[in-house]
Motif scaffolding. Structure first.
Motif, PDB file in Angstrom:
ATOM      1  N   THR A  17       0.794  -1.541  -0.030  1.00 13.95           N
ATOM      2  CA  THR A  17       0.317   0.329   0.026  1.00 13.95           C
ATOM      3  C   THR A  17       0.896   1.715  -0.003  1.00 13.95           C
ATOM      4  O   THR A  17       0.412   2.172  -0.652  1.00 13.95           O
ATOM      5  CB  THR A  17      -0.715  -0.096   0.980  1.00 13.95           C
ATOM      6  OG1 THR A  17      -0.403  -0.197   2.444  1.00 13.95           O
ATOM      7  CG2 THR A  17      -1.340  -1.021   1.290  1.00 13.95           C
ATOM      8  N   LYS A  18       2.263   0.950  -0.059  1.00 11.05           N
ATOM      9  CA  LYS A  18       3.000   2.937   0.152  1.00 11.05           C
ATOM     10  C   LYS A  18       3.291   2.753  -0.992  1.00 11.05           C
ATOM     11  O   LYS A  18       3.443   2.017  -2.003  1.00 11.05           O
ATOM     12  CB  LYS A  18       3.944   2.508   0.490  1.00 11.05           C
ATOM     13  CG  LYS A  18       4.200   2.463   2.709  1.00 11.05           C
ATOM     14  CD  LYS A  18       5.963   1.708   2.864  1.00 11.05           C
ATOM     15  CE  LYS A  18       6.630   1.922   4.152  1.00 11.05           C
ATOM     16  NZ  LYS A  18       7.521   1.382   4.594  1.00 11.05           N
ATOM     17  N   ASP A  26       2.140   1.235  -4.052  1.00 10.22           N
ATOM     18  CA  ASP A  26       1.198   1.923  -4.251  1.00 10.22           C
ATOM     19  C   ASP A  26       0.208   1.086  -5.255  1.00 10.22           C
ATOM     20  O   ASP A  26      -0.598   1.555  -5.886  1.00 10.22           O
ATOM     21  CB  ASP A  26       1.708   3.304  -5.057  1.00 10.22           C
ATOM     22  CG  ASP A  26       0.566   4.302  -5.378  1.00 10.22           C
ATOM     23  OD1 ASP A  26      -0.256   4.497  -3.906  1.00 10.22           O
ATOM     24  OD2 ASP A  26       0.304   5.328  -6.021  1.00 10.22           O
ATOM     25  N   LEU A  27      -0.473  -0.513  -4.303  1.00 12.29           N
ATOM     26  CA  LEU A  27      -1.718  -0.824  -5.197  1.00 12.29           C
ATOM     27  C   LEU A  27      -3.406  -0.380  -4.054  1.00 12.29           C
ATOM     28  O   LEU A  27      -4.343  -0.490  -4.730  1.00 12.29           O
ATOM     29  CB  LEU A  27      -1.728  -2.028  -4.790  1.00 12.29           C
ATOM     30  CG  LEU A  27      -0.635  -3.276  -5.702  1.00 12.29           C
ATOM     31  CD1 LEU A  27      -0.231  -4.450  -5.146  1.00 12.29           C
ATOM     32  CD2 LEU A  27      -0.476  -2.454  -6.669  1.00 12.29           C
ATOM     33  N   GLY A  28      -2.906   0.066  -3.419  1.00 13.53           N
ATOM     34  CA  GLY A  28      -4.328   0.671  -2.284  1.00 13.53           C
ATOM     35  C   GLY A  28      -4.733  -0.638  -1.733  1.00 13.53           C
ATOM     36  O   GLY A  28      -4.739  -1.544  -1.745  1.00 13.53           O
ATOM     37  N   THR A  29      -5.755   0.145  -0.818  1.00 16.15           N
ATOM     38  CA  THR A  29      -6.411  -1.457   0.086  1.00 16.15           C
ATOM     39  C   THR A  29      -6.614  -2.403  -1.013  1.00 16.15           C
ATOM     40  O   THR A  29      -6.819  -3.592  -0.728  1.00 16.15           O
ATOM     41  CB  THR A  29      -7.472  -0.122   1.239  1.00 16.15           C
ATOM     42  OG1 THR A  29      -6.675   0.686   1.327  1.00 16.15           O
ATOM     43  CG2 THR A  29      -8.062  -1.771   1.964  1.00 16.15           C
ATOM     44  N   ALA A  30      -7.779  -2.274  -2.087  1.00 15.32           N
ATOM     45  CA  ALA A  30      -8.804  -3.295  -2.834  1.00 15.32           C
ATOM     46  C   ALA A  30      -7.192  -3.796  -3.028  1.00 15.32           C
ATOM     47  O   ALA A  30      -7.217  -4.813  -3.445  1.00 15.32           O
ATOM     48  CB  ALA A  30      -9.696  -1.808  -3.696  1.00 15.32           C
ATOM     49  N   SER A  32      -4.036  -4.393  -3.064  1.00 14.03           N
ATOM     50  CA  SER A  32      -3.080  -5.103  -1.763  1.00 14.03           C
ATOM     51  C   SER A  32      -4.234  -6.349  -1.700  1.00 14.03           C
ATOM     52  O   SER A  32      -3.586  -7.579  -1.525  1.00 14.03           O
ATOM     53  CB  SER A  32      -3.108  -4.727  -0.438  1.00 14.03           C
ATOM     54  OG  SER A  32      -3.665  -4.214   0.004  1.00 14.03           O
ATOM     55  N   SER A  33      -5.750  -5.914  -1.490  1.00 17.40           N
ATOM     56  CA  SER A  33      -6.392  -6.994  -1.213  1.00 17.40           C
ATOM     57  C   SER A  33      -6.744  -8.237  -2.001  1.00 17.40           C
ATOM     58  O   SER A  33      -6.165  -9.261  -1.890  1.00 17.40           O
ATOM     59  CB  SER A  33      -7.826  -6.713  -0.415  1.00 17.40           C
ATOM     60  OG  SER A  33      -8.038  -5.453   0.408  1.00 17.40           O
ATOM     61  N   ALA A  34      -6.629  -7.570  -3.021  1.00 13.21           N
ATOM     62  CA  ALA A  34      -6.797  -8.191  -4.541  1.00 13.21           C
ATOM     63  C   ALA A  34      -5.637  -9.396  -4.261  1.00 13.21           C
ATOM     64  O   ALA A  34      -5.385 -10.676  -4.676  1.00 13.21           O
ATOM     65  CB  ALA A  34      -7.140  -8.049  -5.304  1.00 13.21           C
ATOM     66  N   VAL A  35      -4.277  -8.634  -4.021  1.00 15.46           N
ATOM     67  CA  VAL A  35      -3.110  -9.849  -4.550  1.00 15.46           C
ATOM     68  C   VAL A  35      -3.158 -10.189  -3.322  1.00 15.46           C
ATOM     69  O   VAL A  35      -2.610 -11.915  -3.607  1.00 15.46           O
ATOM     70  CB  VAL A  35      -1.956  -8.764  -4.258  1.00 15.46           C
ATOM     71  CG1 VAL A  35      -0.514  -8.974  -3.645  1.00 15.46           C
ATOM     72  CG2 VAL A  35      -1.805  -8.182  -5.390  1.00 15.46           C
ATOM     73  N   LEU A  36      -3.206 -10.355  -2.055  1.00 17.38           N
ATOM     74  CA  LEU A  36      -3.156 -10.951  -0.679  1.00 17.38           C
ATOM     75  C   LEU A  36      -4.344 -13.059  -1.260  1.00 17.38           C
ATOM     76  O   LEU A  36      -3.627 -13.156  -0.716  1.00 17.38           O
ATOM     77  CB  LEU A  36      -3.842 -10.113   0.797  1.00 17.38           C
ATOM     78  CG  LEU A  36      -2.398  -9.495   0.551  1.00 17.38           C
ATOM     79  CD1 LEU A  36      -3.128  -8.972   2.096  1.00 17.38           C
ATOM     80  CD2 LEU A  36      -0.987 -10.422   0.971  1.00 17.38           C
TER      81      LEU A  36
END
Length: 76
Positions: A17-18, A26-30, A32-36
């Motif tokens: 998210t940084k 810089d993926l943002g919350t959505a 980073s959630s998709a990646v995880l």
């Protein structure tokens, strides 16, 4: 183990998210959630595949001869 898992997850979350200028993706919350979620699904699929492969050789063995088959063999 729990004391190590939380900081690792927080570090991964921060990295995803940084902003790029600060060393993140810089993926943002959505994003980073998709990646995880993708990592979770991928690892679950991998574990499932490995378990099925470990069970497959035992299914390939010929069936054991039953008591009825042994009696027939003696008569021949």
């Amino acid at each position: 183990m729990c004391h190590r898992a939380r900081p690792l997850g927080a570090t991964a979350g921060d990295f995803l998210t940084k902003p790029v200028a600060k060393g993140g993706l810089d993926l943002g919350t959505a994003g980073s959630s998709a990646v995880l979620l993708g990592v979770l699904v991928g690892l679950t699929g991998y574990a499932h595949t490995q378990e099925r492969r470990s069970l497959a050789p035992s299914a390939a063995l010929p069936p054991e001869t039953g008591e009825c088959d042994r009696a027939t063999e003696r008569a021949d």
